[in-house]
Design a protein around this motif. Structure first.
Motif, PDB file in Angstrom:
ATOM      1  N   ALA A   5      26.066  43.198  40.451  1.00  0.00           N
ATOM      2  CA  ALA A   5      26.736  43.952  41.511  1.00  0.00           C
ATOM      3  C   ALA A   5      27.385  43.057  42.550  1.00  0.00           C
ATOM      4  O   ALA A   5      27.230  43.256  43.748  1.00  0.00           O
ATOM      5  CB  ALA A   5      25.752  44.924  42.178  1.00  0.00           C
ATOM      6  N   LEU A   6      28.119  42.042  42.105  1.00  0.00           N
ATOM      7  CA  LEU A   6      28.886  41.223  43.052  1.00  0.00           C
ATOM      8  C   LEU A   6      30.158  41.975  43.417  1.00  0.00           C
ATOM      9  O   LEU A   6      30.694  42.711  42.602  1.00  0.00           O
ATOM     10  CB  LEU A   6      29.236  39.876  42.411  1.00  0.00           C
ATOM     11  CG  LEU A   6      28.043  39.066  41.937  1.00  0.00           C
ATOM     12  CD1 LEU A   6      28.524  37.777  41.287  1.00  0.00           C
ATOM     13  CD2 LEU A   6      27.123  38.756  43.090  1.00  0.00           C
ATOM     14  N   TYR A   7      30.630  41.769  44.642  1.00  0.00           N
ATOM     15  CA  TYR A   7      31.863  42.442  45.056  1.00  0.00           C
ATOM     16  C   TYR A   7      33.038  41.737  44.389  1.00  0.00           C
ATOM     17  O   TYR A   7      33.317  40.571  44.688  1.00  0.00           O
ATOM     18  CB  TYR A   7      31.999  42.415  46.577  1.00  0.00           C
ATOM     19  CG  TYR A   7      30.742  42.892  47.261  1.00  0.00           C
ATOM     20  CD1 TYR A   7      30.247  44.162  47.002  1.00  0.00           C
ATOM     21  CD2 TYR A   7      30.033  42.067  48.119  1.00  0.00           C
ATOM     22  CE1 TYR A   7      29.077  44.604  47.601  1.00  0.00           C
ATOM     23  CE2 TYR A   7      28.867  42.499  48.726  1.00  0.00           C
ATOM     24  CZ  TYR A   7      28.391  43.765  48.456  1.00  0.00           C
ATOM     25  OH  TYR A   7      27.232  44.198  49.035  1.00  0.00           O
ATOM     26  N   PRO A   8      33.730  42.425  43.467  1.00  0.00           N
ATOM     27  CA  PRO A   8      34.713  41.734  42.628  1.00  0.00           C
ATOM     28  C   PRO A   8      35.937  41.236  43.388  1.00  0.00           C
ATOM     29  O   PRO A   8      36.587  40.307  42.945  1.00  0.00           O
ATOM     30  CB  PRO A   8      35.112  42.791  41.593  1.00  0.00           C
ATOM     31  CG  PRO A   8      34.646  44.077  42.135  1.00  0.00           C
ATOM     32  CD  PRO A   8      33.565  43.822  43.124  1.00  0.00           C
ATOM     33  N   HIS A   9      36.235  41.848  44.542  1.00  0.00           N
ATOM     34  CA  HIS A   9      37.448  41.447  45.249  1.00  0.00           C
ATOM     35  C   HIS A   9      37.179  40.356  46.267  1.00  0.00           C
ATOM     36  O   HIS A   9      38.087  39.919  46.949  1.00  0.00           O
ATOM     37  CB  HIS A   9      38.058  42.665  45.935  1.00  0.00           C
ATOM     38  CG  HIS A   9      37.097  43.325  46.879  1.00  0.00           C
ATOM     39  ND1 HIS A   9      35.960  43.964  46.431  1.00  0.00           N
ATOM     40  CD2 HIS A   9      37.077  43.432  48.218  1.00  0.00           C
ATOM     41  CE1 HIS A   9      35.294  44.447  47.477  1.00  0.00           C
ATOM     42  NE2 HIS A   9      35.954  44.132  48.566  1.00  0.00           N
ATOM     43  N   MET A  10      35.931  39.937  46.383  1.00  0.00           N
ATOM     44  CA  MET A  10      35.608  38.899  47.358  1.00  0.00           C
ATOM     45  C   MET A  10      35.263  37.599  46.644  1.00  0.00           C
ATOM     46  O   MET A  10      34.737  37.608  45.539  1.00  0.00           O
ATOM     47  CB  MET A  10      34.384  39.312  48.187  1.00  0.00           C
ATOM     48  CG  MET A  10      34.569  40.565  48.996  1.00  0.00           C
ATOM     49  SD  MET A  10      33.086  40.810  49.981  1.00  0.00           S
ATOM     50  CE  MET A  10      33.400  42.431  50.625  1.00  0.00           C
ATOM     51  N   LEU A  45      28.565  38.378  53.402  1.00  0.00           N
ATOM     52  CA  LEU A  45      28.551  39.773  53.848  1.00  0.00           C
ATOM     53  C   LEU A  45      27.218  40.224  54.471  1.00  0.00           C
ATOM     54  O   LEU A  45      27.219  40.815  55.554  1.00  0.00           O
ATOM     55  CB  LEU A  45      28.960  40.709  52.707  1.00  0.00           C
ATOM     56  CG  LEU A  45      29.135  42.159  53.166  1.00  0.00           C
ATOM     57  CD1 LEU A  45      30.333  42.300  54.084  1.00  0.00           C
ATOM     58  CD2 LEU A  45      29.287  43.103  51.986  1.00  0.00           C
ATOM     59  N   LYS A  52      36.370  33.897  42.513  1.00  0.00           N
ATOM     60  CA  LYS A  52      36.018  35.314  42.491  1.00  0.00           C
ATOM     61  C   LYS A  52      35.017  35.528  41.352  1.00  0.00           C
ATOM     62  O   LYS A  52      34.999  34.753  40.385  1.00  0.00           O
ATOM     63  CB  LYS A  52      37.280  36.148  42.218  1.00  0.00           C
ATOM     64  CG  LYS A  52      38.302  36.046  43.334  1.00  0.00           C
ATOM     65  CD  LYS A  52      38.528  37.395  43.989  1.00  0.00           C
ATOM     66  CE  LYS A  52      39.341  37.272  45.240  1.00  0.00           C
ATOM     67  NZ  LYS A  52      40.664  37.859  45.139  1.00  0.00           N
ATOM     68  N   PRO A  53      34.207  36.569  41.432  1.00  0.00           N
ATOM     69  CA  PRO A  53      33.191  36.791  40.382  1.00  0.00           C
ATOM     70  C   PRO A  53      33.769  36.798  38.972  1.00  0.00           C
ATOM     71  O   PRO A  53      33.123  36.318  38.041  1.00  0.00           O
ATOM     72  CB  PRO A  53      32.615  38.156  40.753  1.00  0.00           C
ATOM     73  CG  PRO A  53      32.785  38.234  42.216  1.00  0.00           C
ATOM     74  CD  PRO A  53      34.063  37.522  42.538  1.00  0.00           C
ATOM     75  N   ALA A  54      34.992  37.321  38.805  1.00  0.00           N
ATOM     76  CA  ALA A  54      35.566  37.388  37.465  1.00  0.00           C
ATOM     77  C   ALA A  54      35.801  35.996  36.881  1.00  0.00           C
ATOM     78  O   ALA A  54      35.947  35.842  35.678  1.00  0.00           O
ATOM     79  CB  ALA A  54      36.868  38.176  37.492  1.00  0.00           C
ATOM     80  N   ARG A  57      27.222  33.933  37.801  1.00  0.00           N
ATOM     81  CA  ARG A  57      27.181  35.186  38.559  1.00  0.00           C
ATOM     82  C   ARG A  57      25.763  35.509  38.973  1.00  0.00           C
ATOM     83  O   ARG A  57      25.501  35.972  40.075  1.00  0.00           O
ATOM     84  CB  ARG A  57      27.689  36.332  37.689  1.00  0.00           C
ATOM     85  CG  ARG A  57      29.179  36.412  37.676  1.00  0.00           C
ATOM     86  CD  ARG A  57      29.612  37.556  36.807  1.00  0.00           C
ATOM     87  NE  ARG A  57      30.804  37.136  36.106  1.00  0.00           N
ATOM     88  CZ  ARG A  57      31.382  37.831  35.152  1.00  0.00           C
ATOM     89  NH1 ARG A  57      30.862  38.966  34.758  1.00  0.00           N
ATOM     90  NH2 ARG A  57      32.465  37.378  34.592  1.00  0.00           N
TER      91      ARG A  57
END
Ligand SMILES: Nc1ncnc2c1ncn2[C@@H]1O[C@H](COP(=O)(O)OP(=O)(O)OP(=O)(O)O)[C@@H](O)[C@H]1O
Ligand SMILES: [Mg+2]
Lengths: 408, 276
Positions: free
Chosen positions: A85-90, A98, A148-150, A157
């Protein structure tokens, strides 16, 4: 660091009961594993403790304070989710920051331009950056902060998720199968790292898993959860050697504990398949019982020693330091399957398809009643002694190489 | 490039042909807007003008009709519609996708049902409603009927469902309230969907002729398509170059907006908003 007490917790989804009265106490700084098969309600329990889900009945106490109904952020817990559940856009740095931003800055102070107006906000932001750097170095992801996480591998991750959980030093860690998306090698090394992190930080941790190896290698204590109930809580050793419930006995140990149908008849425990009396148990009520024995406590010999139980050898597996011999007890090859763990040389004397003879070590037998509860009247006995209720006391210990068979 | 060059070339050629076919009318429109009238009527397939009359055509078009005013009307109406559509559709879709409340399935059924009803079917009652409340021939008449978009609700609903619950749970544990979750997590994640929806919404309302034709009478409120209509019926006849120039002016904002949005759109998708 928190002391957690879960009292008679119940939860249903619609008509389906998922948690049926959970009682569990977790000491300060303890690492406890909740181990159970898929769908037994482990994640639900974790989500209730975190405050993400409401429960129907019972209480949760943290440090003696009832926290039922409190919002997640006021409970000071951190969760590592199975999906991370990492924030994908950060970026990784933003992901880690955060929790601190939310905790240390007010809504007004979080506005992007405020840092140019207030020195205090600037200082807090600098502290947050330091915190991020420290957390990143704890899990060795310093080089990934701008990704980014991706753009990360599964293992990376997972580390980011860990760092995000520990960054604000919560009083309770909740980990929901955090290793299940990693490959076997990575899983083994990460296991050790998580335990080490938890020890250094001293944070109480609840670790949910369906993998007995994870539970046994990582946790101080294991709570075996089956169908919404905790069936046994104890150290890995306690549960392995003295399971109080047949389901706990079957869940811990590879290969599984061998289990045979039997009957109790005036204290004589008979194997249903052959009628042989395997042990005397004066405490047992007459009726059906289950007789359990770990594979390493089942001894096979190729020739009948006179009091052995004849079994059909069906399969042999060589595993290097040991060998597993699969047999069927009673009724030829159609009998109850069982596994014996032998040293490879002994296993070589057994021929697949031929009859071998089994002896059960009486002190290592586990008896369960019709409901699956352990029949052992005194399960807190020391491991090395054989109680008189289970066969004649003769000073034999678990270490004795050739066991006696009682009756026949 | 690791791709074999022959495949590359094939792909390029195919895409070029497809793009040309799709763009041809537009190319001719631009071409005609640059030609003098006699050259247009002389025929010939070349879209490029032999004699450049672009300046005269565009100046003439802008002079004879308040085209820029129509464009401004279009911007006001489309922006108003899009703004309210997002304001209503995003929270509605969020609630339906992520919150549990009684009647949720029924509401979703209503949304799907709403997708089946064309504007033509409801236009009469809506018109009567607007007329009774004295709103015809105003900006409100152009905006109000479209502020709730079932298509928008449906699109965002589908998109919200792809956002894992655990992500929102994680945010809650990190100390975010519902508003912060919306602003910091959900809105950035739905940008690609919002852009896509914005393109659909703006294109369809910019080009809509049906509804403005019904509710607008005063020329001051003409939307771009009404403007072209007015232009054509008044100037008519031989000023094709000017007509094309007018059409060009009126479609230009849309083309520019699309090119800008498209960039973001592709960016949003290729960053893999929901991967990882
Ligand atoms: N939101 C929900 N609504 C209805 N049923 C649910 C919900 N969440 C979980 N359940 C049910 O509750 C039971 C327990 O689910 P839970 O996720 O706690 O299992 P688990 O032990 O974590 O399993 P796994 O090891 O597969 O993750 C399952 O039967 C599941 O179908
Ligand atoms: Mg689970």
């Amino acid at each position: 660091m928190a002391h957690i007490e879960i009292r008679n917790l119940e939860k249903s989804f619609g008509d389906t009961p998922v948690l049926r009265g959970i009682d569990l106490t977790i000491e300060r700084g303890e690492f406890i594993a909740v181990l159970g098969p898929s769908g037994c309600g482990k994640s639900t329990l974790l989500r209730i403790v975190a405050g993400l889900e409401a429960h129907d009945r019972g209480h949760i106490l943290m440090d003696g304070r009832v926290v039922d109904g409190l919002a997640p952020k006021t409970r000071d817990v951190a969760v590592v989710f199975q999906s991370y559940a990492l924030y994908p856009h950060m970026t990784v740095a933003q992901n880690l920051a955060l929790p601190l931003v939310m905790r240390d800055l007010t809504r007004a102070e979080r506005l992007p331009f405020v840092r140019y107006l207030s020195g205090r906000v600037r200082r807090t932001r600098a502290d947050i950056r330091d915190g991020v750097a420290r957390a990143a170095s704890l899990v060795k992801i310093e080089g990934l902060l701008d990704r980014k996480p991706a753009q990360l591998s599964g293992g990376q991750r997972q580390r980011v998720a860990l760092a995000r959980a520990l960054i604000r030093k919560p009083s309770l860690f909740l980990l929901d199968e955090p290793l299940s998306n990693l490959d076997a090698t990575l899983r083994a090394s990460t296991r050790a790292e998580i335990v080490q992190l938890q020890r250094t930080l001293g944070t109480t941790a609840i670790y949910v898993t369906h993998d007995q190896t994870e539970a046994m290698t990582m946790a101080d204590r294991i709570a075996i959860m089956i169908e919404g109930r905790i069936v046994q809580v104890g150290t890995a050793r306690e549960i392995y050697h003295r399971p109080t419930d047949v389901r706990a006995a079957l869940f811990i140990g590879t290969p599984k504990m061998n289990l045979f149908d039997g009957t109790a008849d005036n204290g004589a425990i008979r194997l249903a398949a052959t009628g042989a009396v395997v042990v005397q148990a004066t405490g047992a009520r007459n009726g059906p019982v289950q007789i359990g024995i770990r594979p390493e406590h089942m001894v096979l010999v190729p020739e009948d020693p006179g009091d052995g139980i004849p079994v059909a050898t069906t399969h042999r597996e060589f595993l290097g330091s040991e060998a597993l011999v699969h047999v069927a007890v009673g009724d030829g090859t159609q009998g109850t399957p069982a596994v014996a763990r032998l040293d490879p040389d002994t296993a070589d004397t057994m021929t697949v398809g031929r009859t071998a003879y089994a002896r059960f070590r009486p002190g290592a037998l586990h008896l369960f009643d019709g409901e699956g509860k352990c029949l052992d009247p005194d399960r807190h006995r020391p491991l090395s002694r054989i109680p008189s209720a289970f066969g004649q006391e003769d000073g034999a210990s678990d270490a004795q190489p050739v066991p006696r068979i009682v009756g026949g | 490039m690791s791709k074999p060059p022959r495949l590359q070339i094939l792909r390029l050629v195919t895409l070029t042909i497809a793009a040309t076919v799709l763009l041809l009318p537009y190319i001719y429109m631009v071409g005609f807007s640059l030609k003098p009238v006699d050259e247009i009527f002389a025929g010939g397939l070349s879209p490029f003008p032999r004699e450049f009359a672009g300046l005269a055509n565009y100046a003439g078009a802008l002079e004879s009709e308040p085209l820029l005013r129509y464009v401004a009307n279009g911007v006001i109406v489309c922006a108003g519609i899009l703004f309210f559509q997002l304001v209503f559709a995003v929270p509605c879709a969020y609630a339906m996708a992520k919150l549990r409340f009684p009647g949720r399935a029924f509401m979703l059924g209503l949304v799907l049902f709403g997708l089946l009803i064309p504007i033509q079917a409801t236009s009469l009652p809506i018109y009567i409603g607007l007329a009774r409340s004295g709103l015809t021939d105003t900006y409100a008449a152009l905006i109000v009927p479209f502020v709730s978009s079932v298509f928008g609700v449906f699109l965002f609903y589908q998109f919200f469902r792809t956002i894992p619950d655990e992500l929102l749970d994680a945010a809650r544990l990190d100390g975010c309230g519902d508003v912060t979750i919306m602003v910091r997590i959900v809105l950035p994640l739905i940008m690609p969907a919002a852009t896509a929806f914005g393109i659909f919404s703006v294109v369809s309302h910019w080009n809509d002729l049906f509804w403005p034709l019904i509710v607008i009478r005063s020329p001051d409120l003409n939307t771009p398509p009404l403007g072209i209509l007015a232009f054509r019926s008044e100037e008519a006849g031989d000023s094709y170059g000017q007509l094309m120039a007018g059409t060009g002016i009126i479609t230009a904002p849309l083309v520019i907006a699309f090119l800008l949005a498209q960039r973001r759109f592709i960016e949003g998708i290729s960053l893999g908003a929901l991967k990882g």
